[in-house]
Motif scaffolding. Sequence first.
Motif, PDB file in Angstrom:
ATOM      1  N   SER A  17       0.830  -1.202   0.000  1.00  0.00           N
ATOM      2  CA  SER A  17       0.000   0.000   0.000  1.00  0.00           C
ATOM      3  C   SER A  17       0.864   1.252   0.000  1.00  0.00           C
ATOM      4  CB  SER A  17      -0.913   0.001   1.228  1.00  0.00           C
ATOM      5  OG  SER A  17      -1.562   1.221   1.334  1.00  0.00           O
ATOM      6  N   LEU A  95      -8.839   7.039  -5.154  1.00  0.00           N
ATOM      7  CA  LEU A  95      -8.670   5.803  -5.924  1.00  0.00           C
ATOM      8  C   LEU A  95      -9.154   5.973  -7.362  1.00  0.00           C
ATOM      9  CD1 LEU A  95      -8.158   2.777  -6.193  1.00  0.00           C
ATOM     10  CD2 LEU A  95     -10.379   2.340  -5.174  1.00  0.00           C
ATOM     11  N   SER A  96     -10.272   6.706  -7.532  1.00  0.00           N
ATOM     12  CA  SER A  96     -10.858   6.804  -8.879  1.00  0.00           C
ATOM     13  C   SER A  96      -9.888   7.424  -9.881  1.00  0.00           C
ATOM     14  CB  SER A  96     -12.174   7.581  -8.831  1.00  0.00           C
ATOM     15  OG  SER A  96     -11.919   8.957  -8.693  1.00  0.00           O
ATOM     16  N   TYR A  98      -6.403   7.752  -9.195  1.00  0.00           N
ATOM     17  CA  TYR A  98      -5.130   7.011  -9.083  1.00  0.00           C
ATOM     18  C   TYR A  98      -5.157   5.820 -10.052  1.00  0.00           C
ATOM     19  CZ  TYR A  98      -1.106   5.223  -6.329  1.00  0.00           C
ATOM     20  OH  TYR A  98       0.129   4.792  -5.906  1.00  0.00           O
ATOM     21  N   LEU A  99      -6.365   5.258 -10.223  1.00  0.00           N
ATOM     22  CA  LEU A  99      -6.499   4.132 -11.154  1.00  0.00           C
ATOM     23  C   LEU A  99      -6.273   4.553 -12.607  1.00  0.00           C
ATOM     24  CD1 LEU A  99      -9.460   2.121  -9.646  1.00  0.00           C
ATOM     25  CD2 LEU A  99      -7.273   1.158 -10.375  1.00  0.00           C
ATOM     26  N   THR A 102      -2.642   4.464 -12.876  1.00  0.00           N
ATOM     27  CA  THR A 102      -2.279   3.041 -12.870  1.00  0.00           C
ATOM     28  C   THR A 102      -2.513   2.452 -14.265  1.00  0.00           C
ATOM     29  OG1 THR A 102      -3.058   2.962 -10.596  1.00  0.00           O
ATOM     30  CG2 THR A 102      -2.665   0.850 -11.658  1.00  0.00           C
ATOM     31  N   THR A 137      -8.971  -1.112 -13.118  1.00  0.00           N
ATOM     32  CA  THR A 137     -10.025  -1.160 -12.096  1.00  0.00           C
ATOM     33  C   THR A 137     -10.536  -2.585 -11.927  1.00  0.00           C
ATOM     34  OG1 THR A 137     -10.651   1.034 -12.867  1.00  0.00           O
ATOM     35  CG2 THR A 137     -12.199  -0.052 -11.379  1.00  0.00           C
ATOM     36  N   THR A 140      -7.998  -4.661 -10.019  1.00  0.00           N
ATOM     37  CA  THR A 140      -8.059  -4.332  -8.591  1.00  0.00           C
ATOM     38  C   THR A 140      -9.265  -5.015  -7.946  1.00  0.00           C
ATOM     39  OG1 THR A 140      -7.108  -2.181  -9.115  1.00  0.00           O
ATOM     40  CG2 THR A 140      -8.092  -2.413  -6.940  1.00  0.00           C
ATOM     41  N   ILE A 302      -0.655  -0.953  -8.404  1.00  0.00           N
ATOM     42  CA  ILE A 302      -1.817  -1.826  -8.242  1.00  0.00           C
ATOM     43  C   ILE A 302      -1.932  -2.327  -6.786  1.00  0.00           C
ATOM     44  CG2 ILE A 302      -0.883  -4.132  -8.855  1.00  0.00           C
ATOM     45  CD1 ILE A 302      -4.006  -2.859 -10.501  1.00  0.00           C
ATOM     46  N   SER A 304      -1.224  -0.527  -4.298  1.00  0.00           N
ATOM     47  CA  SER A 304      -1.817   0.610  -3.571  1.00  0.00           C
ATOM     48  C   SER A 304      -3.312   0.706  -3.854  1.00  0.00           C
ATOM     49  CB  SER A 304      -1.145   1.920  -3.977  1.00  0.00           C
ATOM     50  OG  SER A 304       0.211   1.910  -3.632  1.00  0.00           O
ATOM     51  N   THR A 305      -3.716   0.502  -5.113  1.00  0.00           N
ATOM     52  CA  THR A 305      -5.149   0.624  -5.427  1.00  0.00           C
ATOM     53  C   THR A 305      -5.945  -0.469  -4.701  1.00  0.00           C
ATOM     54  OG1 THR A 305      -4.955  -0.718  -7.432  1.00  0.00           O
ATOM     55  CG2 THR A 305      -4.775   1.653  -7.714  1.00  0.00           C
ATOM     56  N   MET A 309      -9.166   0.158  -2.304  1.00  0.00           N
ATOM     57  CA  MET A 309     -10.476  -0.439  -2.549  1.00  0.00           C
ATOM     58  C   MET A 309     -10.928  -1.252  -1.336  1.00  0.00           C
ATOM     59  SD  MET A 309     -11.980  -2.788  -5.619  1.00  0.00           S
ATOM     60  CE  MET A 309     -11.971  -1.701  -7.006  1.00  0.00           C
TER      61      MET A 309
END
Length: 484
Positions: A17, A95-96, A98-99, A102, A137, A140, A302, A304-305, A309
Motif C-alpha cells: 500500500s 482511488l478513482s 489514481y487508477l 495506474t 479497475t 483491482t 496496483i 496501492s489501489t 479499494m
Amino acid sequence: MERWSSTGAFLLAAIGSAVGIGNIWRFSTVLGQNGGGAYLIPYIIAVFVFAMPLMILEITLGEKFRGTIVSAFRRINPRFVVIGWFLCVIVVLILSYYLVITGWTLGYTVLTLATDAPLFSEFSNSLLPIAFFVIATLVTGLVVSFGVNRGIERISIILIPACVLILLILAAYGTLLPGFYQGLTYMFTPDFSVLADPLLWGAAFGQAFFSLSVGMGILLTYGTYMKSGQHIPRFTLIISLADLFVAFLAGLVIFPIVFTFGLSPTAGAELAFTSLPIAFAQMPAGKVVAVAFFAVLFFAAITSTISMMEVGVAALRESLGWSRVKTTIAVTGGILLLGLPSAMSYSSLALKLDGIKILDFMDETVGTLGLPVSALLFSVTFAWYLPRETLESALGGEDGIARWIIPLCRYVIPGVLIMTTIARIASGLGITNTYLLPGTRYIGLLWQLEGITAIVVISLVLIITACRLRGCNLRKRLGFGSRK
Ligand code: PHE
C-alpha cells in the motif's frame, strides 16, 4: 473474520500500500526540486516523528477494534459515523483517479512490450487511457474479491519482492551509465539554505503522509486482519524503512538516466511518460529496461489501489451485510463511473471543466487537500475523543510509547497539518510538488473550494439515492441507529 496468514504477509501488504507511484517519481521529483540532500532532513523528521506515530495509532486501533474505518469511528461516538463515511468517500475518490494513472502504467508496459514506447501525446490522444483504466479497475476489483488471503496477500507476496528485485537490477544497470555520478550528486548534495523555507517543510509532510498511506483508514483496515499481541511499533518501522528504501532505489534508477540523456530532472510525471521513453529508445537493451520500469510502476500502483479499494469494500460490506464478492462488484462499478471522467480527460475525448482537465482537477482538490483533511480528522477524533485509558491500554500501557504517541497525535500532528495546509492554500499556487502528478496546473482557490463542495454533495446524493432505490433505511444502514 479474515486474518493474514503470517506477519510477513501483513508486512508485504502494508508495504504494498505504501509503495506506489508516489515513491517512484514523486519522491525523486520533490527531492530534486527542494535542495537535493537537504530535503532529506525534513522528510526523515516527517516520516519518523509525524507519520509513524499516526501509523502506530492506526494499526493499533484496527487490531484492537477489529472493525472497519466506519465502525471504529462509531465506537467513539455514533455520530462520528459520518466522519468514517467521509473518509471512505475521500479514499474512493483518490482511488478513482489514481487508477487512471495506474492504467497509464499498464498501458505503457503492454505497448512497450508489443511495439515501441508510445509518445504520451499520441497515447493520451487515443481511447487507450480509458481502456487501460477499465482494465486496472477490474484487476483491482478481482484481487479484492478473492479476499485477504487468496487475493491481497498473495498478490503482495509476489509483486512487492518483484518490484524491489527489478529496481535493484535497474539501479545496477544505472551504475554503468555515464550520468551515474551526476545523478548521485544531484540526489545527495545538500543545499541547507532551503531548510528555512516553511513550504519545504509542508512539502515534506505532504509527501510523508501520502507515501506511507497514513491517516486514511487503510492501515486501520489492514490492522483488523492482524493476530493480536504483535509488536506494532516494530512493524511500522519496517514499513517506513521499506518505503524509504524503494524511494531511494527509484531515484538511483531515474537520475542516472536523466543525466546521461540530458533530460530535465524536475519534470515529474512528464518525466516518466514523456522524457524517459525517449531515453529508453536510445539505450542499449532499452526495450527491456523500459518494460521493466513500467512494470515496476504498475506493480507498485496496483498494490496501492487494492489497499484503497479494500477500505471501501470492508466498510460497505460490514454495514450492508453483503458478501465480499457482491460488495466488490458494486464498489468496482461505482469506481468505474467515478473515474471515467478523469480517464476521459487524458484521452482523445479531452474532457475538461472550464478548461481544466478533470484529472488535474481531482488531483488539485481531493488529491491535495483530501489527505491532510482526513489525517487531521483521524488524529483529532481518536486522540481526543477516545478515553485516555483505552488509548493507553491499546498502546501497551501508560508508560510505554503511549507517552509519546498521545501528545504527538493530540497536539503536534493536528497543529502541523493545519499549518501546512493553510500555508499551502494561502501561498498556493504554483507548488507543483504537492500534487500527485507534479506538473499539473494550479486551478485556483475558488475552484478548489467549489470542487470539494461539489464532490462531497455529489457523493452524498449518490449514496442517498442508491439507498432509497433499494428501499433501505439509510440511518440504520449507515449505523446511526445501531451499535455493532
Ligand atoms: N502510498 C501510495 C504511493 O506512494 C499512494 C497512496 C496514497 C495509497 C494514499 C493509498 C492511500 O503512491
